[in-house]
Design an enzyme around this catalytic site. Structure first.
Site, short mmCIF file in Angstrom:
data_model
loop_
_atom_site.label_atom_id
_atom_site.label_comp_id
_atom_site.label_asym_id
_atom_site.label_seq_id
_atom_site.Cartn_x
_atom_site.Cartn_y
_atom_site.Cartn_z
N LYS A 58 4.99 -10.88 41.12
CA LYS A 58 3.78 -11.21 40.35
C LYS A 58 4.20 -11.69 38.97
CE LYS A 58 3.60 -6.25 39.51
NZ LYS A 58 2.87 -5.00 39.75
N GLY A 67 -4.42 -10.11 41.13
CA GLY A 67 -4.71 -10.07 42.56
C GLY A 67 -5.83 -11.00 42.94
N ASP A 257 8.56 -11.70 7.61
CA ASP A 257 7.56 -10.66 7.37
C ASP A 257 8.18 -9.27 7.48
OD1 ASP A 257 4.72 -9.73 7.14
OD2 ASP A 257 5.13 -9.00 9.15
N SER A 260 10.20 -8.29 4.44
CA SER A 260 9.51 -8.40 3.15
C SER A 260 8.48 -7.30 3.00
CB SER A 260 8.83 -9.78 3.06
OG SER A 260 7.88 -9.80 2.02
N ALA A 262 5.83 -8.09 1.48
CA ALA A 262 4.61 -8.89 1.54
C ALA A 262 4.20 -9.07 3.01
CB ALA A 262 4.85 -10.25 0.88
N ARG A 379 -8.03 -21.57 -5.35
CA ARG A 379 -7.43 -20.24 -5.54
C ARG A 379 -7.94 -19.65 -6.85
NH1 ARG A 379 -5.69 -15.71 -3.89
NH2 ARG A 379 -3.48 -15.29 -3.52
N HIS A 751 -5.75 -8.79 9.77
CA HIS A 751 -6.00 -7.35 9.75
C HIS A 751 -5.72 -6.75 11.13
CE1 HIS A 751 -8.98 -7.93 6.18
NE2 HIS A 751 -7.71 -7.88 5.79
N GLY A 774 -32.92 -6.92 11.57
CA GLY A 774 -33.67 -7.11 10.33
C GLY A 774 -32.81 -7.27 9.10
N SER A 780 -23.51 -19.03 7.99
CA SER A 780 -22.05 -19.09 7.86
C SER A 780 -21.66 -18.44 6.54
CB SER A 780 -21.55 -20.53 7.91
OG SER A 780 -21.98 -21.24 6.74
#
Length: 1092
Positions: A58, A67, A257, A260, A262, A379, A751, A774, A780
């Protein structure tokens, strides 16, 4: 991301290796991975059972329901497996919306069984504990197990027992199978906890007379627990979702990553797309992707990614050049756009990160223009004005269309500009520069000096402490509705001086009487005081080694702000909650294992403590208190009016987006009353509903803003609260991540909790549910500000909100270092250096990166050339320097320098002291003749004085010729060191006029006395002058200057240091005792009257 899927083969290997022997698992370690490059003969040798048993094959690529899709071959021999693979291996297959290539397959023994022997088992994590699902009918046709299966929830910290399993899960299982199944389930659950699984599904689980057989399995593990489970896991690979290829660039960024502090993320969606993004912040990156998809750009969106957490200039450069390299490989008929966006940073120096991006743009300016790339930048944050200026300049100098916007422009407005949906302003408005906020250029009132105290290092009795928690009998303490007051005091865990200073500056502009930070806790130093600024004055804050001392001396403190690392944040938070005075804990660290977070949540509920975080920037209550770096620098604090309360409270997952909300709310309402970023993990310490209910019960809050996110179901609690009337104040809500439903394969956003595991967890479903309940839900994120303004205006119109008159805040002096960063001041440097720069990502020697030094194999001589002479010397010159160091390294223990070193070593002195005692003997009489010889011979030669005249003049003046003469060596017993150097110099130097002159002098001196030879000091001195003058790297003046300033003696000092260290180590190794000079080697000459 925390919960990551592993391949079936990896999951089974972990299960077989670590599940206990009582689990009766039969098919342990019998699985073989195959692919296009498989050597079948070798495979059969490694797994002999492939030749003797019936097999199952498989794909092993995170594909569900194999399956039903006809992707499982059963009851085959090895040749049958190969035949089954032929039409499937490396073929393109569509599964749901995802289309991908079948590359990796798993071959296992076929287990004959009946339908009655198949069962379904699943364990998965939730906030309150782990759910165990069991159904007595498993296999392909299992159906809706959520509705069918029996369910058992094991609360955090509880254990699972066999009796409990039999009673609650195995009610429909035959009696003869209950014992083996209960034993297996308990063993599996123990393994699930020990190895930090977050999801583990087995279907079918076959139980026959032989025991338990694990047939098909799907699993996820908590990748953040690697530092705990590395020894058990080994090297685990996390395959991409089916339908998305694994690109080397993604692996490169993942490696950056991992190395670091960061956060650097990259996922390639469509490498041929025309829309590319380079977004700062986990939440902001999702918002930009949403907006691109909303405007019809989903088919052309090339990537998802983010950089955050204050990456260095070099890290940002590496990230940016990877993006630019990918987007300039294929042309697009419409050209391409690059969106460099982000929210308003809390603590990242925007100018520093933009410098890395600017470097990458300059490096790729040719390909960028060739591919007709337009760049759009938006920015905000610390020093963003300088960052935007640098960005604008690179657009002008390179000719690349580059449009730059700051906080005056809505965060996602540049997406509409880039895609042609809105015009590009010719001269966008600009906000005031950072300096305009911080320099006292107005008549802003200052807080009276009498209310400011010089030092707050001593504990004080609280004047407005929150009331003590008094729980009813048998119930846990109630959590506080008001977390922060104007008198709130906090401990800061960790030596985060910049964050503490930011908190004190915020306190000052809010006109607090005292700093909000009472003390710092840092286990790695002893108790001491740390200096900070309170307005214009310097104050001292205490630093304690442990929480016990801090809480004892500061009973008024009820908040802990933890900057502990992901490895120590759990322990420090659990310890803090043991102290009843602590009501609120904010945990900044990202990457805490989910199991640890859930244990913290459980204790917090038991103790009545509110946790903000993990993986958060914190929260802010304007005019009262702020957590760490929340709200950014003072310019943003003042621009967003965070120094006084407004009427709007918000809660967000993202820290960066919380700052964007500060900006939006300050521009559309009377400002923020309180804002909290609960963090991006799957299980934040406190939820949206926790804070929404606090705001509902706070009279000063008139409207609530919630910025939700894809993943989880917490927003539905808000729906119920609104629908049932528990929440009566207006709620404006938007869930980011709407783009996820448009992607063909699963994308894990920045996240850890931003991933939908079912349809109800999608952002689209939650936005619709909130709208139906409500809440005020925009179409957007672009319209969020407009909806907030509409609701606020209605509240003002009906008199609910009465805007207060603005009062200017006191001014705060700017830190010297930040003023210099902004270019507002200048100061002469205390030191100047031109040979080395350690400030960047890579050490630089005289302009050459250290990696290039090794790549070019410069060696020690080459490094010395860079650091001493600021030149890359010819290879023969580097070799000559190394030879000089070798021949001067040592000359036995009898010479004065070595003798001193040995005496010191035997007196028990350390290496540095012993070496220094030897070096202090170097001078004109010992070893220091290189410079003197070079100067004497150069002066005579340059003046045209003949060798004989030079010798006669030195004799007449009564001066020694430096570099001439040796105690032992002579014409008849030549110094082989000099001979070796002479042979090399004559073979490789272009010319040796000064050496030839010195050798002529030697002929004259040795005719008078055989030991008046040109010694090694003299030879190196004159040869080095020839090298400097003839190698082509120096002017005559530069060469003479190096001789004048003592560079040549450095050769002897450096070389002989090696020998002195050798003598020191030798004496220590031989364990020689204190040296005392023998009497018989001393001539005692006393004055005659004393001897009489």
């Amino acid at each position: 991301m925390s919960a990551k899927a592993v391949s079936e083969r990896t999951g089974k290997q972990l299960l077989f290796k670590h599940i206990g022997p009582s689990a009766a698992v039969q098919n342990r370690f019998r699985a073989a991975g195959v692919g296009a490059g498989t050597d079948w003969d070798r495979l059969a040798q490694d797994h002999p059972w492939l030749l003797t048993e019936r097999l199952v094959v498989k794909p092993d690529q995170l594909i569900k329901r194999r399956g039903k899709l006809g992707l499982v071959g059963v009851d085959l021999d090895l040749q049958g497996v190969r035949e089954w693979l032929k039409p499937r291996l490396l073929t393109e297959t569509t599964v749901g919306k995802a289309t991908g290539v079948l590359r990796d397959f798993l071959v296992e023994p076929f287990v004959p069984h009946t339908q009655e022997e198949e069962f379904y088992l699943c364990v998965y994590a939730a906030r309150e504990g782990d759910h165990v699902l069991f159904h007595h009918q498993g296999g392909v046709e299992v159906g809706d197990v959520d509705a069918k299966a029996r369910r058992l929830m094991v609360a955090v910290g509880d254990k699972l027992g066999e009796d409990q399993v039999r009673e609650e899960l195995l009610t429909h299982v035959p009696e003869d199978k209950k014992n083996v199944l209960s034993s297996f389930i308990v063993g599996l659950f123990s393994l699930y906890e020990d190895l930090f699984f977050t999801y583990l599904e087995i279907n079918p689980l076959v139980v026959n007379d032989d025991g338990v057989h694990v047939l098909d399995m799907a699993a996820k593990i908590d990748a953040t627990a690697e530092y705990i489970c590395k020894d058990k896991w080994g090297d685990v690979e996390f395959p991409p979702p089916f339908g998305r290829e694994a690109y080397p660039e993604e692996a490169y960024i993942a490696d950056l990553d991992a190395k670091s502090g960061a956060s650097l993320k990259l996922t390639l969606l469509n490498p041929r797309g025309r829309i590319w993004t380079m977004v700062a912040g986990g939440g902001a990156s999702v918002v930009y992707s949403d907006t691109i998809c909303d405007l019809g750009g989903v088919a052309e969106l090339a990537n998802y990614g983010e950089y955050s957490g204050a990456p260095s200039e070099q890290q940002t450069y590496d990230y940016a050049k990877t993006i630019l390299s990918l987007m300039t490989r294929e042309k697009h008929p419409q050209g391409k756009v690059l969106i460099i966006g982000g929210s308003i940073a809390n603590f990242t120096n925007v100018a520093a990160t933009f410098k890395g991006i600017v470097r990458a743009i300059k490096d790729y300016q040719g390909p960028l223009k060739e591919h007709e790339v337009s760049v759009f930048v938006r920015r905000g944050g610390p020093n963003y004005q300088e960052g935007l200026r640098v960005m604008g300049e690179v657009g002008k100098t390179t000719g690349i269309p580059l449009h730059v916007f700051g906080t005056e422009t809505h965060m996602t407005a540049i997406v509409g500009m880039a895609l042609g949906h809105r015009p590009i302003p010719t001269q966008p408005p600009t906000d005031s520069h950072t300096a305009n906020f911080l320099l006292n250029a107005s008549n802003s009132p200052k807080t009276p000096a009498g209310s400011r105290t010089a030092s707050f290092s001593e504990p004080r009795t609280p004047t407005d402490a929150p009331p003590p928690k008094r729980p009813e009998a048998g119930l846990p303490p109630a959590k506080a509705t008001t977390l922060f007051r104007k008198q709130t005091k906090a401990f800061v865990w960790g030596m985060q001086t910049r964050a503490v200073q930011g908190m004190l500056d915020f306190d000052y502009v809010c006109s607090r009487d005292e700093p909000s930070v009472a003390a710092m806790v840092y286990p790695f130093t002893g108790d001491h005081k740390q200096k900070f600024y309170w307005g214009h004055k310097e104050v001292l804050l205490p630093v304690y080694k442990n929480m016990a001392d801090a809480t004892r001396k500061h009973p008024e403190v009820d908040v802990l702000i933890s900057f502990a690392s992901l490895r120590s944040a759990f322990d420090s938070a659990m310890e803090a909650m043991q102290y009843p005075q602590i009501h609120t804990v904010s945990i900044i660290a990202e990457g805490i294992p989910e199991a640890h977070t859930r244990r913290m949540i459980k204790m917090a509920d038991e103790k009545g403590v509110t946790i903000i975080g993990p993986a958060t920037v914190g929260g802010i209550k304007p005019g009262c208190f702020k957590i760490g770096n929340t709200g950014g620098m003072l310019d943003n604090i003042l621009a967003s009016k965070l120094y006084r309360p407004g009427s709007v409270a918000y809660v967000s997952r993202s820290g960066g987006m919380s700052n964007e909300l500060n900006n939006i709310i300050s521009r559309t309402t009377d400002g923020v009353y309180e804002g909290v970023a609960i963090g991006g993990d799957r299980y934040p310490g406190s939820t949206f509903m926790d804070h929404v209910l606090r705001y509902q019960d706070t009279p000063a809050v008139e409207m609530i803003v919630v910025l939700g996110e894809i993943g989880g179901t917490e927003e539905y609690k808000i729906c119920r609260g609104v629908a049932e009337g528990r929440i009566t104040k207006p709620v404006v809500c938007w869930c980011i991540g709407t783009c996820a439903t448009m992607f063909s394969s699963e994308v894990q956003f920045g996240h850890a909790g931003a991933c939908a595991n079912q349809a109800s967890e999608t952002a689209v479903a939650k936005n619709q549910a909130l709208r139906d309940a409500g809440a005020y839900v925009p179409k957007s994120f672009d319209e969020l500000g407009a909806v907030i303004k509409t609701v606020y205006d209605e509240l003002v119109a009906n008199g609910t909100i009465v805007p207060a008159q603005e009062a200017p805040p006191p001014t705060v002096p700017m830190d010297y270092s930040w003023a210099r960063e902004l270019g507002l001041i200048r100061k002469p440097a205390s030191f100047m250096t031109s040979i080395c720069d350690e400030r960047g990502q890579e050490l630089i020697y005289a302009g050459m990166p250290i990696t290039e030094v090794f790549r070019e194999e410069l060696g020690l001589g080459g490094v010395l050339g860079l650091l001493w002479f600021q030149r890359r010397l010819p290879r023969y010159a580097c070799h000559f320097i190394e030879m000089c160091l070798m021949v001067t390294a040592d000359h036995g223990p009898a010479v004065s320098g070595a003798h001193n070193t040995i005496v010191c070593a035997r007196a028990g002195k350390d290496l540095i002291s012993s070496l220094t005692s030897g070096l202090l003997t170097i001078g004109d009489r010992f070893g220091g003749a290189l410079d003197a010889a070079a100067k004497q011979f150069s002066k005579a030669f340059d003046s045209g004085v003949l060798p004989m005249a030079f010798v006669n003049k030195m004799k007449k003046d009564g001066k020694l010729i430096m570099g001439i003469g040796h105690r032992v060596k002579s014409v008849n017993n030549p110094d082989m060191r000099v001979q070796i150097l002479k042979d090399f110099v004559k073979q490789h130097f272009t010319s040796t006029p000064l050496l030839d002159y010195a050798l002529d002098v030697e002929k004259i001196t040795t005719s008078k006395k055989p030991n008046l030879i040109l010694n090694v000091d003299g030879f190196i001195g004159v040869a080095f002058v020839d090298l400097l003058r003839t190698c082509g790297g120096f002017t005559r003046d530069e060469a003479d200057e190096f001789v004048e300033i003592g560079a040549l003696n450095g050769i002897f000092v450096l070389g002989r240091s090696m020998g002195f260290i050798g003598h020191y180590l030798d004496q220590k190794r031989l364990k020689q005792g204190l040296y005392r000079h023998p009497w018989d080697d001393i001539s005692y000459v006393l004055p005659e009257h004393m001897s009489m």
